[in-house]
Design a protein around this motif. Structure first.
Motif, PDB file in Angstrom:
ATOM      1  N   GLU B 259       0.975  -1.305  -0.024  1.00  0.00           N
ATOM      2  CA  GLU B 259       0.105  -0.045  -0.004  1.00  0.00           C
ATOM      3  C   GLU B 259       0.856   1.256   0.104  1.00  0.00           C
ATOM      4  O   GLU B 259       0.634   2.313  -0.615  1.00  0.00           O
ATOM      5  CB  GLU B 259      -1.024   0.075   1.254  1.00  0.00           C
ATOM      6  CG  GLU B 259      -2.070  -0.940   1.108  1.00  0.00           C
ATOM      7  CD  GLU B 259      -2.901  -0.619   2.277  1.00  0.00           C
ATOM      8  OE1 GLU B 259      -3.642   0.097   2.297  1.00  0.00           O
ATOM      9  OE2 GLU B 259      -3.057  -1.566   2.965  1.00  0.00           O
ATOM     10  N   ASN B 260       1.876   1.403   0.731  1.00  0.00           N
ATOM     11  CA  ASN B 260       2.597   2.480   1.144  1.00  0.00           C
ATOM     12  C   ASN B 260       4.098   2.295   0.266  1.00  0.00           C
ATOM     13  O   ASN B 260       4.943   1.882   0.776  1.00  0.00           O
ATOM     14  CB  ASN B 260       2.842   2.875   2.366  1.00  0.00           C
ATOM     15  CG  ASN B 260       1.578   3.211   3.119  1.00  0.00           C
ATOM     16  OD1 ASN B 260       0.904   3.871   2.640  1.00  0.00           O
ATOM     17  ND2 ASN B 260       1.307   2.236   4.053  1.00  0.00           N
ATOM     18  N   SER B 336       1.216   3.126  -4.801  1.00  0.00           N
ATOM     19  CA  SER B 336       1.083   1.702  -4.271  1.00  0.00           C
ATOM     20  C   SER B 336       1.398   0.918  -5.409  1.00  0.00           C
ATOM     21  O   SER B 336       1.338   1.370  -6.377  1.00  0.00           O
ATOM     22  CB  SER B 336      -0.383   1.279  -3.843  1.00  0.00           C
ATOM     23  OG  SER B 336      -0.847   1.893  -2.648  1.00  0.00           O
ATOM     24  N   LYS B 382      -2.624   5.265  -4.408  1.00  0.00           N
ATOM     25  CA  LYS B 382      -2.818   4.261  -3.465  1.00  0.00           C
ATOM     26  C   LYS B 382      -4.305   4.212  -3.132  1.00  0.00           C
ATOM     27  O   LYS B 382      -4.776   3.006  -2.822  1.00  0.00           O
ATOM     28  CB  LYS B 382      -2.280   5.296  -2.021  1.00  0.00           C
ATOM     29  CG  LYS B 382      -2.170   4.365  -0.916  1.00  0.00           C
ATOM     30  CD  LYS B 382      -1.524   5.064   0.370  1.00  0.00           C
ATOM     31  CE  LYS B 382      -2.167   4.396   1.599  1.00  0.00           C
ATOM     32  NZ  LYS B 382      -1.763   5.064   2.726  1.00  0.00           N
ATOM     33  N   HIS B 386      -6.536  -1.435  -3.625  1.00  0.00           N
ATOM     34  CA  HIS B 386      -7.717  -2.706  -3.297  1.00  0.00           C
ATOM     35  C   HIS B 386      -8.204  -2.823  -4.571  1.00  0.00           C
ATOM     36  O   HIS B 386      -8.614  -4.027  -4.619  1.00  0.00           O
ATOM     37  CB  HIS B 386      -8.224  -2.191  -2.034  1.00  0.00           C
ATOM     38  CG  HIS B 386      -7.466  -1.994  -0.727  1.00  0.00           C
ATOM     39  ND1 HIS B 386      -7.818  -1.228   0.193  1.00  0.00           N
ATOM     40  CD2 HIS B 386      -6.178  -2.676  -0.497  1.00  0.00           C
ATOM     41  CE1 HIS B 386      -6.870  -1.260   1.002  1.00  0.00           C
ATOM     42  NE2 HIS B 386      -5.798  -1.943   0.920  1.00  0.00           N
TER      43      HIS B 386
END
Lengths: 408, 408
Positions: B259-260, B336, B382, B386
């Protein structure tokens, strides 16, 4: 270059703010040109928290694992204080007890320092670094982590000061110095400006909690002056150094007390004298200090114990009982000890008489009374101990006295 | 006697109650007749708390002191778990990294295990004891305490399992096993019953957090089977072992993401190729893994970094900049990475095309795309990661698949 050792107790390191404050005290000494070794305790209530975790898990945690657990407290402190020094631009390095070369015997939970290999510390001092050492801990010859018991960080500090032939050892604490009695309960107790190793040892042995007897002994060997002073308030504190001064007057220098004392009576034996010797040897092997009184007509040995030692002494006694060295153990709690401390008290029989007189006059029942070369001790009901201490302090002329007990 | 290694993570040891629960899992294995070595992390959020203390004191704490500080977390865990075992009547002993013989290099904060002297562990196993070892830590040749970085306790566990030629290494954690993607964000991800070291390594390298690549490599060397399973729920978990199975179908085994991610662009240099080599060497010396892309026509090197590595990489880059190896550094955050993982992906150019197609169709902008032998990786905003992972999971046919990837 002269070396000084500074020791900061748990209250002095109770928060990150306080750690930064103590770092400033270290920096002050480096600015004066000293090589500085700092010894630290665990932050604030850390040790209590760790003990609580152990209790939640085990009814009787073993000493090796307790030492493994408790030694983490000081390790946290050394790293944080070192970071605080580095943040201020001071070169510093942290050492665990093992890294500082502190070798102990194998009496886990209450170990004695046997030797200190100071080479690594001296190396870092020579590089111009402040060395921050974890108090209270060392390493056994088996490579296990050991802790030094009560007052362990003070012991680390004075033992390091002695090994490094330091100019002095400063003990920063949450009180202003050493008093003629505990000023929290005896309001007219006064701070002692300076006193000899012997007198400090007498006070400490009989319950003055400010410094552990072992710590004093390490300093005495190499005649390192100890300064006990407040971390937070200004003031000169107390200097422990040199020889006792014979001042011709009363030999009484203070009144000490221990609030939580347990009495254990052992009976049903054949030879009290040899049992007493055997018991003293056992306790010494566990580094436990206890008063043992032999009641001549009752065939009873009476032990007066500090509360924290009771469990261990009982398990030693139970082993001896299984071997049929005696048949009965009886335990009594709710007792306290109050002591009048002085030099060569044995040659002043009047002190014991005077003590009983003062307590009797104030309706304080004396359950037992004992004597050593440095003290007369009375066992009283716990509820009466503060009153007893106060009355004895007055009775022996200690109120409002400015004490200067040592020749410097 | 066969040896097994069990590893319990921080969540599994989050309270004294949970420690007692994990002790029962250890006892179960001893009852089966195994020699058991247990590796533990710090309890619950301990490490975060310690990091917070350091931050309150120092803007940039040095690594030696951070390692001194953080290593206390695991030391608390070993003592408490050992007490819990002893309380249940099991003979056990705790070891710090140093006592367990774990020698590391001197890359403090992110050290690699260089050797393990297992003699002390084997001695205690031979006495019938469970040996409880502090994960995440070791000792350098200078005697300093080192920590192993992310996933360090898993690495301790598999390295010990390899050194002890253990029958298997059980990793108890807060998830049920290894999944085709992170089931918290990709609801149709399914648990993989078993997979090869290679496939697990591919997933882990590209962001599957359940096991660190280093830990897998240690196990692979000596072909120690790793079982990843839940500490709290029943279930078979995931077995990592053996060779990859060629199943003829799609080579895609999972979708991972980080994610980061920070992007750092370096420009203003003469020779990009040698700069890239120099940079890779520097990063390797600090044990930092980073993707470095060379933009052929722009004279820019692009680094994709894990957030926790950014500060350190920037200070490395600044040193190089001072030496005039390049003139500009530019930093971009909020990115991401999402990766499609498979075997021999280089020989399947269609996967990259397919990946871009799926993302485009779902209005997810691809900022960069890169390829390795095991993965195709896209850099996305980012906020979209998902969604991207979910769409790729579906697009590559991974939904509802029961995965059995290894030949056992």
């Amino acid at each position: 270059m002269s070396t000084i050792v500074q020791k900061f107790g748990g209250t002095s390191l109770g928060s990150t703010e306080r750690i930064k404050l103590m770092a400033k005290k270290v920096i002050l000494e480096t600015k004066k040109g000293h090589d500085v070794v700092v010894v630290v305790s665990a932050m604030g209530k850390t040790t209590d928290t760790l003990v609580q975790l152990a209790r939640e898990i085990s009814t009787k945690p073993r000493k090796r694992e307790m030492d493994m657990l408790l030694s983490t407290g000081e390790q946290v402190s050394i790293s944080l204080l070192t970071m605080a020094l580095q943040q201020e631009g001071i070169e510093a390095i942290s050492f665990t007890g093992r890294q500082a070369g502190i070798q102990t015997d194998s009496v886990l939970g209450n170990a004695h320092i046997e030797a200190i290999d100071t080479s690594r510390i001296k190396n870092e001092l020579a590089k111009g670094k402040v060395v921050v050492v974890a108090g209270f801990q060392g390493v056994t010859s088996d490579g296990d982590i050991s802790t030094l018991g009560r007052g362990g960080s003070d012991t680390t500090a004075t033992a390091l000061a002695a090994a490094l032939k330091a100019e002095r050892c400063d003990i920063y604490t949450d009180v202003q110095g050493v008093y003629t009695s505990d000023p929290r309960f005896v309001p007219r107790a006064s701070k002692i400006a300076s006193l000899s190793y012997e007198d400090m040892l007498s006070l400490a042995t009989m319950g003055a909690g400010v410094l552990h007897p072992r710590a004093i002994k390490h300093a005495r060997v190499h005649q390192v002056p100890i300064f006990i002073k407040s971390s937070f308030e200004k003031g000169k504190g107390t200097l422990v150094y040199g020889q006792s001064q014979e001042n011709g007057g009363t030999p009484v220098i203070g009144v000490t007390f221990e609030e939580n004392v347990q009495r254990v009576d052992v009976s049903g034996f054949e030879d009290g004298k040899s049992l007493r010797t055997a018991l003293l040897q056992k306790l010494a092997a566990h580094h436990i200090q206890a008063d043992i009184y032999k009641q001549p007509y009752e065939c009873t040995l009476t032990l007066l114990l500090k509360e924290q030692d009771v469990q261990e002494v009982l398990s030693i006694l139970n082993e001896m009982k299984i071997k049929r060295l005696f048949s009965h153990i009886e335990q009594k709690s709710g007792l306290s000890k109050v002591s009048v401390i002085g030099r060569n008290i044995k040659s002043h029989p009047d002190i014991k008489v005077e003590m009983c007189k003062i307590l009797l006059k104030n309706k304080i029942r004396v359950k037992m009374v004992g004597k050593s070369s440095i003290s007369v001790t009375a066992v009283v009901q716990k509820s009466q101990v503060h009153n007893a201490a106060e009355k004895l302090h007055t009775g022996f002329g200690l109120d409002y006295v400015v004490m200067e007990q040592a020749v410097l």
